[in-house]
Write a protein that holds these residues in place. Structure first.
Motif, PDB file in Angstrom:
ATOM      1  N   TYR A  58       3.696  -0.135  -4.247  1.00 35.07           N
ATOM      2  CA  TYR A  58       3.002  -0.801  -5.358  1.00 35.07           C
ATOM      3  C   TYR A  58       1.502  -0.584  -5.288  1.00 35.07           C
ATOM      4  O   TYR A  58       0.724  -1.425  -5.723  1.00 35.07           O
ATOM      5  N   VAL A  59       1.096   0.539  -4.722  1.00 41.06           N
ATOM      6  CA  VAL A  59      -0.333   0.715  -4.475  1.00 41.06           C
ATOM      7  C   VAL A  59      -1.130   0.775  -5.773  1.00 41.06           C
ATOM      8  O   VAL A  59      -2.253   0.264  -5.859  1.00 41.06           O
ATOM      9  N   LEU A  60      -0.516   1.323  -6.825  1.00 38.48           N
ATOM     10  CA  LEU A  60      -1.236   1.447  -8.082  1.00 38.48           C
ATOM     11  C   LEU A  60      -1.546   0.075  -8.667  1.00 38.48           C
ATOM     12  O   LEU A  60      -2.688  -0.224  -9.056  1.00 38.48           O
ATOM     13  N   ALA A 105      -7.050  -5.201  -8.025  1.00 39.24           N
ATOM     14  CA  ALA A 105      -8.315  -5.302  -7.310  1.00 39.24           C
ATOM     15  C   ALA A 105      -9.472  -4.956  -8.228  1.00 39.24           C
ATOM     16  O   ALA A 105     -10.498  -5.651  -8.256  1.00 39.24           O
ATOM     17  N   ILE A 106      -9.289  -3.884  -9.020  1.00 40.98           N
ATOM     18  CA  ILE A 106     -10.359  -3.480  -9.941  1.00 40.98           C
ATOM     19  C   ILE A 106     -10.588  -4.545 -11.000  1.00 40.98           C
ATOM     20  O   ILE A 106     -11.727  -4.884 -11.336  1.00 40.98           O
ATOM     21  N   PHE A 117      -1.564  -2.731  -7.114  1.00 44.14           N
ATOM     22  CA  PHE A 117      -2.471  -3.425  -6.183  1.00 44.14           C
ATOM     23  C   PHE A 117      -3.919  -3.035  -6.465  1.00 44.14           C
ATOM     24  O   PHE A 117      -4.797  -3.900  -6.613  1.00 44.14           O
ATOM     25  N   GLU A 118      -4.150  -1.714  -6.603  1.00 45.94           N
ATOM     26  CA  GLU A 118      -5.513  -1.251  -6.845  1.00 45.94           C
ATOM     27  C   GLU A 118      -6.017  -1.703  -8.206  1.00 45.94           C
ATOM     28  O   GLU A 118      -7.172  -2.118  -8.346  1.00 45.94           O
ATOM     29  N   LEU A 119      -5.121  -1.661  -9.198  1.00 45.91           N
ATOM     30  CA  LEU A 119      -5.525  -2.084 -10.543  1.00 45.91           C
ATOM     31  C   LEU A 119      -5.943  -3.547 -10.539  1.00 45.91           C
ATOM     32  O   LEU A 119      -6.960  -3.920 -11.134  1.00 45.91           O
ATOM     33  N   ILE A 123       0.812  -1.221   0.000  1.00 48.66           N
ATOM     34  CA  ILE A 123       0.000   0.000   0.000  1.00 48.66           C
ATOM     35  C   ILE A 123       0.845   1.270   0.000  1.00 48.66           C
ATOM     36  O   ILE A 123       0.319   2.357   0.194  1.00 48.66           O
ATOM     37  N   THR A 124       2.140   1.136  -0.208  1.00 49.93           N
ATOM     38  CA  THR A 124       2.910   2.355  -0.452  1.00 49.93           C
ATOM     39  C   THR A 124       3.486   2.355  -1.862  1.00 49.93           C
ATOM     40  O   THR A 124       3.009   3.038  -2.756  1.00 49.93           O
TER      41      THR A 124
END
Lengths: 163, 193, 165, 356
Positions: free
Chosen positions: C138-140, C146-147, C142-144, C135-136
């Protein structure tokens, strides 16, 4: 006769004790195949229910023949059902026992003379160990049959091949 | 909105009803049990209980009525007439016995415990007892022989009767022959004998 | 050879042997179950390398989720009354050539690369650091991811949904 | 004992493995036997009857007789079954359910492995049991077995989601996955347990209590479903599926399924008691502290742990004789429409509270 056989055929104390233990295990945990045929099945259920409680003797109903030790033929065995009973019996693993409960299973009961569709005694298809008379037998009579079966198992031996 | 309300109500009801059920089962954990411990404790039998039949052979006159009443014909009776010289005694209600009951078999494997055989019995010698524990390892052992006569005795009685009958026949034949011979005076007895 | 090595070779052998069964078995069910074992062996290797979180996730996701889904698929799409679920090996020669080239490539890379050897110090726990990194730094990604998963989920739900007539 | 074993074997790791594994194996198997006997007694008394009475005092030897008998039964393999998988499956299920005990802290003095990912490991290993069940059900080549296995797998995988979500919310509060640390956190008296809001005093503690209760209920229900116990026992539903995935198993292989089931029951009870009820922590302080004998404390902790575990096992049995079996659609309804939304909401609310 080899040395081992000779030693075992005598009343060897070790074999006798092992026999006792094994027979005790067998006779105190007879798992019954949940299998009801006719009115005797009602008495069999009553025997499992609270006031008589089959569980006291370690009898537990199992639903699959693979895990059952005893089959209680409770009721009229029609010719069609006889095939199924034979098949269920063959699916049970050794050692297996059979209690024939009630007049119909013993010899055809009221249908022994004129019942065109009834097997005249379940012992014509599978070997019966204990015959419990009654029409239908009281739950206590079934218990007495079970005690007789336990007595029979108690006298079994490792040396003899069980049925 | 009412859907959501219903949802929460359902959830609450689900948990609450489970708790109610659990309370009931928990109470039953401490209810004294009702089990009859059979081999050590037995329930007293009712007075007119119908279990194994018993035949009091002292009273049986061999009338065969029970056998005919039986719906599954599990009773089979054979009788032999007694000789006039023999005294079989009387039954307890004063009937005179006239037949040797050589065979009185009841197959309890077939018996359906209906009590129909009990009522026609004129001497009340067949009746239901309260014995229900008679399981057997072999079916043959469920065939009960009530006759007090041994097979040898039965055979003897039969032979006696036959002999008696034969003698009676002979006497009768002789009497008939005598009656027939009187007008003719001739005696055919030598030929027949 | 100490016990650590022994366990490593054990897991390696499990992985390789079961992988061999996966490709060579004619029975799809055997292949599927051996694949479970392969994943298990790989998870063991992960844990031996100190990546305990990854190892357990490997078991949880691959064995518990994906493999079971696969087994479901295999079992439901074939006759259940017969064991006769078979696969054949086709095009042995082209695949052998392709595999040979690929293996050669990988081996040559392995040999020619100059590997940096670090002190063998396995961290005691990786979960905390992994979470922080996710969540610092590689947050992008990670979120991608998840989406992506969410989209797949919604798509699956909408395909499976019965249309109102 | 450790020194003795190290000298005997000459290898530290192996000695540790034996020390960690042996007591567990020695303890868990007899536990399963006792639990089977207990189940029969509890069910009997809830039905106003007596249960096993003949073998020993109130039939306490009953399960020994059962296992001894199962050992001598004929080991049947159906003719049309897939023999290899049929034989592997019980061992796989047995191993998976006993592997869960590796990370469960029985007391501060006895933990198989204090792995940092303890709770996660249990979730992962339970998915191995799924593979075993599916294997057994398929290899039997029996329609009832296969349907039972399919149902078991569908059920276990579905209910793993609420379990994982509740565990996640707890992990958020505790900040660790290690069961040992979670247990150690709740030391002191019973108001430090997480069901009462955790060890930290303040506003958050009291705000957390209702959500902890919800979390506990969800976790208990979903773990109950994961071990296939009534009312979630549709994989073995006797009236429709004969015996479910173990229909074709006889003798010792069936006994392995049976023992695995009872071991699983204790494992999930242990998880519930560790996460919400302090694990091995005593609710009222230790006698060892009172009298100043520190060696007594681990044994007391063992006692409390086993007592809590057995209590939850008892509740499972209690529920079994209270509730009827759910239908398949009801089961999935409960999981997807009730437990999962509640657990997600719970997760978010607990997260918000812990931010305060």
């Amino acid at each position: 006769m080899g040395l081992l056989d000779k030693q075992f055929s005598d009343s060897n104390i070790v074999v006798a004790k092992v026999d006792d233990l094994i027979n005790w295990a067998r006779l105190s945990s007879i798992w019954q195949l949940g299998f009801g045929l006719a009115c005797c099945a009602i008495e069999m259920m009553a025997a499992s229910a609270s006031s008589y409680d089959f569980d006291r003797f370690g009898v537990m109903p199992r639903n699959t023949p693979r895990q059952a030790d005893a089959i209680i033929i409770s009721g009229t065995v029609t010719l069609k059902m006889a095939l199924r009973i034979k098949r269920l019996y063959e699916q049970m693993p050794d050692p297996k026992y059979i209690i024939s409960m009630g007049s119909c299973a013993n010899c055809g009961g009221p249908y022994w003379d004129h019942g065109y569709h009834v097997l005249k005694g379940v012992d014509r298809v599978i070997p019966v160990d204990v015959y419990v008379p009654g029409c239908p037998p009281r739950p206590e009579a079934l218990f007495e049959g079970l005690l007789k079966l336990q007595e029979k198992i108690r006298n079994e031996s490792l040396r003899k091949k069980s049925a | 909105m009412s859907g959501l309300k219903q949802y929460f109500k359902d959830s609450w009801e689900g948990i609450w009803t489970v708790l109610v059920g659990m309370k009931i089962t928990f109470k039953h954990l401490f209810v004294p049990n009702v089990t009859i411990q059979y081999p050590s404790v037995r329930v007293p039998m009712p007075e007119r209980v119908r279990n194994r039949l018993y035949v009091n052979m002292d009273d049986c006159i061999g009338c065969d009525q029970c056998s005919r009443a039986c719906p599954v014909s599990c009773i089979s009776i054979d009788t032999v007439k007694s000789l006039p010289s023999e005294d079989l005694g009387v039954t307890s209600n004063g009937k005179k016995k006239a037949l040797w009951v050589t065979k009185f078999d009841i197959d309890f494997a077939k018996c359906c415990y209906c009590q129909l055989c009990v009522f026609p019995c004129p001497t009340e010698c067949i009746y239901m007892t309260d014995v229900y524990e008679f399981s057997e390892y072999e079916r043959g052992k469920l065939l009960y022989n009530f006759s007090t006569l041994t097979p040898e005795q039965a055979a003897e009685k039969k032979a006696n009767l036959e002999k008696f009958n034969a003698e009676k026949e002979a006497l009768k034949a002789a009497a008939a022959a005598e009656a027939a011979a009187k007008p003719k005076i001739e005696k055919p007895q030598d030929k027949t004998e | 050879m100490n016990l650590y090595d022994l366990i490593f070779y054990l897991f390696a052998a499990v992985t390789l042997l079961s992988a061999a069964v996966v490709v060579s078995s004619k029975n799809i069910i055997y292949s599927a179950f051996s694949l479970v074992l392969t994943f298990f062996g790989v998870a063991g290797l992960y844990i031996l390398l100190g990546a305990d979180f990854i190892g357990v996730v490997q078991i949880l996701v691959y064995v518990g989720g994906i493999m079971i889904l696969l087994l479901f698929g295999v079992m439901l799409t074939n006759k259940i009354t017969s064991v006769d679920i078979r696969t054949g090996t086709v095009n042995v020669l082209p695949s052998a050539i392709a595999i040979g080239v690929f293996m050669g490539l990988v081996t040559s890379i392995m040999i020619w690369t100059k590997w940096v050897s670090l002190p063998t110090e396995t961290p005691l726990t990786t979960t905390n650091e992994l979470g922080k990194l996710l969540i610092t730094e590689y947050v992008l990604i990670f979120e991608l991811l998840a989406i992506l998963l969410l989209v797949a989920l919604i798509g699956a739900a909408s395909i499976a949904r019965r249309d109102k007539e | 004992m450790y020194e003795f074993l190290t000298n005997l074997i000459g290898n530290e790791v192996l000695a540790w493995i034996i020390i960690a594994a042996l007591p567990l194996f020695v303890v868990i198997l007899p536990y399963a036997l006792v639990a089977i006997w207990l189940e029969r007694k509890v069910s009997a008394h809830m039905q106003d009857r007596l249960g096993p009475m003949i073998t020993g005092w109130h039939g306490w030897l009953q399960s020994f007789a059962d296992v001894l008998k199962l050992l001598q039964k004929e080991d049947l393999v159906p003719a049309e079954a897939d023999k290899k998988l049929f034989n592997i499956a019980p061992a796989l299920v047995f191993t998976a359910s006993y592997a869960a005990f590796a990370v469960i802290p029985f007391s501060s003095g006895f933990i198989g492995s204090g792995a940092e990912i303890g709770i996660f490991f249990i979730l992962a290993v339970s998915s191995f049991a799924v593979a075993g069940i599916l294997m057994g059900g398929w290899a039997s080549n029996n329609k009832y077995s296969l349907i039972g296995a399919m149902r078991a797998v569908a059920q276990i995988i579905s209910y793993e989601i609420p379990t994982a979500l509740v565990v996640l919310s707890m992990v958020m509060i505790t900040g660790t996955l290690s069961l040992e640390k979670i247990s150690a956190m709740q030391t002191g008296y019973f108001w430090n347990w997480f069901i009462f809001g955790g060890p930290e005093w303040g506003l958050t503690k009291f705000l957390l209590i209702p959500f902890m209760l919800v979390g506990f209920l969800i976790l208990y229900m979903s773990t109950l479903a994961e071990v296939n116990r009534t009312p979630f026992d549709i994989p073995e539903a006797e009236s429709e599926l004969v015996g479910g995935y173990h229909t074709e198993y006889s003798g010792m292989k069936f006994a392995m399924f049976f023992l695995a089931e009872y071991a699983n029951m204790f494992a999930v009870s242990a998880i519930v008691s560790i996460i919400f009820f302090g694990g091995y922590q005593s609710p009222v302080g230790y006698l060892g502290d009172l009298f100043g004998v520190s060696w007594l404390i681990p044994f007391e902790q063992l006692f409390w742990f086993v007592a809590k575990g057995l209590f939850f096992v008892f509740v499972q049995m209690w529920l079994r004789w209270t509730l009827p079996r759910l239908r398949v659609d009801q089961l999935m309804n409960l999981c997807w429409k009730y437990l999962i939304p509640y657990s997600i909401a719970n997760l978010i609310i607990i997260g918000l509270i812990s931010l305060i």
